[in-house]
Design a protein around this motif. Structure first.
Motif, short mmCIF file in Angstrom:
data_model
loop_
_atom_site.label_atom_id
_atom_site.label_comp_id
_atom_site.label_asym_id
_atom_site.label_seq_id
_atom_site.Cartn_x
_atom_site.Cartn_y
_atom_site.Cartn_z
N GLU A 1 0.83 -1.18 0.00
CA GLU A 1 0.00 0.00 0.00
C GLU A 1 0.87 1.24 0.00
OE1 GLU A 1 -3.47 1.85 2.81
OE2 GLU A 1 -3.28 -0.33 2.68
N GLY A 2 0.51 2.21 -0.83
CA GLY A 2 1.27 3.45 -0.90
C GLY A 2 2.39 3.43 -1.92
N GLU B 1 3.92 6.74 -1.27
CA GLU B 1 3.07 7.63 -0.46
C GLU B 1 2.97 9.02 -1.08
OE1 GLU B 1 4.27 7.44 3.65
OE2 GLU B 1 4.03 5.27 3.69
N GLY B 2 2.75 9.04 -2.40
CA GLY B 2 2.55 10.29 -3.11
C GLY B 2 3.82 11.02 -3.50
N ARG B 3 4.98 10.44 -3.18
CA ARG B 3 6.24 11.12 -3.49
C ARG B 3 6.95 10.41 -4.63
NH1 ARG B 3 6.82 11.46 2.53
NH2 ARG B 3 6.20 13.59 3.01
N SER B 4 7.18 11.14 -5.70
CA SER B 4 7.86 10.60 -6.87
C SER B 4 9.35 10.46 -6.60
CB SER B 4 7.65 11.54 -8.06
OG SER B 4 8.58 11.28 -9.08
N MET B 5 9.87 9.28 -6.82
CA MET B 5 11.30 9.05 -6.64
C MET B 5 12.11 9.74 -7.74
SD MET B 5 11.62 7.43 -3.81
CE MET B 5 10.24 8.42 -3.25
N ARG B 6 11.52 9.86 -8.93
CA ARG B 6 12.21 10.56 -10.02
C ARG B 6 12.31 12.05 -9.68
NH1 ARG B 6 14.22 9.10 -14.45
NH2 ARG B 6 13.19 7.09 -14.50
#
Length: 156
Positions: free
Chosen positions: A73-74, A85-90
């Motif tokens: 999840e997330g 959790e809504g944060r783009s790693m790129r």
């Protein structure tokens, strides 16, 4: 010789370097800073808008190295990104590359006390001597020195 140098004479030319030099203190050390040209600052801001894609990709690959197999999840995987959790790693990789570039370019405005050159300075060189919090503090001090109204413009 520039038009202004011709107009203001030899004393202007002699004192030009001191007019383009500021200082700040951090800890018990006084740093000298060269005030950059408008073109130099614009070049740094242009990089913010268009960072080196190869550097961003390398940072992204390093960032996801230990999480690319993560599920749950997330965690949302797309063709070219992992969002946790809504944060783009790129986007995180891009922000890291831009921040490191800014730190290096601002450190290059420092005037060495020796005959050393900072032209080939790398982020690894800076990271070796200063933790990130101090790096950011130095960049802020450089900004304050070269642009005294910097904090007011940022609303601080």
């Amino acid at each position: 010789m520039s038009k202004l140098a011709k107009a203001f004479g030899s004393k202007y030319e002699q004192h030009k370097l001191s007019m383009l030099t500021r200082t700040f203190e951090l800890g018990d050390h006084t740093f000298k800073v060269r005030v950059p040209s408008v073109a130099e600052i614009e070049s740094i801001y242009d990089y913010f808008r268009n960072p080196d894609e190869a550097a961003v990709e390398a940072a992204y690959q390093k960032l996801i190295e230990n999480i690319k197999d993560q599920t749950g999840e997330g965690v949302v995987k797309t063709d070219d990104d992992i969002v946790i959790e809504g944060r783009s790693m790129r986007e995180a990789a891009k922000n890291k590359v831009v921040l490191q570039y800014r730190i290096v370019e601002y450190f290059k405005f420092l005037i060495p006390e020796t005959n050393e050159s900072l032209a080939d300075l790398t982020y690894a060189d800076i990271e070796e001597d200063f933790p990130l919090s101090i790096q950011i503090k130095i960049v802020d001090k450089i900004n304050e020195a070269i642009s005294p109204d910097y904090k007011e413009a940022r609303g601080k």
